[in-house]
Design a protein around this motif. Structure first.
Motif: not given
Length: 326
Positions: A54-61, A66-68, A102-106, A155-163
């Motif tokens: 679910d949305l609050l799970a601590d293992n979402l990453a 493997g997702c972009q 972010r933790r997953a490197g996306i 959350c948007a910054d130079d390393d993480f694009t959010v639209v």
């Protein structure tokens, strides 16, 4: 076209199901979050992979590995809810999804918001993305979605694009929300026009929303918000009448005054608030703000920056609905 792996929340919902169809048809891989066996079965049937949680799970990453790109479409859209659970789903859930990405490197995320973040009970005429949020939200849904949108943009910054994409009144094929509710109200005799229903509304066909999301993923600027609609507004009564006609139903003639519904909504909201959401009135200020006054949207920004154009006309969408019934 380069294939992309997407992690999608809300994959078994109305928007999510159609996004899976759209993305997989383009050759992309989709991993979708599922809370239940039924949701997992629907997602797999559409050709996506399932990650249980679910949305609050601590293992979402882990599921995002493997997702972009992350598309966050899940939300509690109940317009009658006054409970803490809606805020947790919409706000805490959004924060967890984006932090997990972010933790997953996306590096890219798209958040699906709503025009409801702007609702204050007054008419909104051709509003654009720079229209300010109201000082006080009209209801819990608007409040929680506005808070979630702020989190996404922060959350948007130079390393993480959010639209962020904001549709209004999503409708069309596979509709399990607006049209079934409209049909049920008409069948039960509870459907009545508010002050006659002669005010304008913007709408968003589900395929236009999918096209807008694809355009936003390709061309959207980091930290920006984009409205997506069917372009031209329509009279609310006319559109609802046309929707009912696709199901072989005739719209009623009866009407109720808005002032009376406002009184009922105020009292109902008070009861719901005092009971912690356990008791509900017949109508809420949130639902009235959504459907009782003009809400029309200017999509000039999406056209200019995303090269967005509707791919389905309102007439084409209505014709398609004639072949489906609820």
């Amino acid at each position: 076209m380069t294939a992309t792996s997407y992690f999608l929340t809300g994959g078994s919902g109305y928007i999510g199901r159609n996004l899976i169809r759209s993305l997989t048809a383009q050759g992309h891989r989709v991993v979708a979050l599922a809370r239940s066996d039924d949701s997992a079965a629907r997602i797999e049937a559409l050709g996506a992979q399932v990650f249980r949680g679910d949305l609050l799970a601590d293992n979402l990453a882990d599921g995002m590995a493997g997702c972009q790109v992350v598309i966050h479409a899940a939300a509690d859209t109940d317009h009658n809810n006054q409970s803490r659970s809606q805020y947790q789903t919409n706000v805490d859930g959004t924060l967890n999804v984006l932090n997990s990405a972010r933790r997953a490197g996306i590096k890219k995320a798209l958040y699906i918001s709503t025009e409801s973040v702007l609702l204050d009970g007054q008419p909104l005429h051709q509003v654009s993305e720079d229209h300010p949020l109201p000082r006080r939200a009209i209801g819990e849904y608007s409040r929680s979605k506005a808070a979630a949108e702020k989190i996404a943009l922060n959350c948007a910054d130079d390393d993480f694009t959010v639209v962020v994409v904001r549709p209004r009144f999503v409708w069309g094929r596979d509709d399990t929300t607006a049209l079934p509710q409209l049909v049920d109200a008409a069948k039960s005799g509870q459907l009545a026009w508010i002050d006659g229903g002669h005010y304008l509304t913007s709408t968003t066909h589900i395929l236009n929303l999918c096209a807008g999301i694809s355009s936003a993923l390709e061309h959207g600027k980091n930290g920006e918000v984009y409205f997506i609609t069917d372009a031209e507004p329509v009279e609310f009564r006319q559109f609802a009448t046309e929707l009912l006609a696709t199901q072989g139903m005739t719209a009623p003639d009866k009407s109720v005054p808005l002032w009376l519904l406002k009184i009922l909504a105020w009292g109902g909201d008070m009861i719901s608030r005092l009971s912690g959401g356990r008791l509900r009135g017949p109508v809420t200020r949130q639902s009235l703000a959504t459907s009782a006054v003009e809400v029309t949207i200017d999509i000039s920004k999406a056209k200019a920056e995303l090269n967005y154009q509707p791919v389905v006309s309102r007439a084409e969408g209505l014709a398609e609905l004639e072949h489906h019934s609820w």
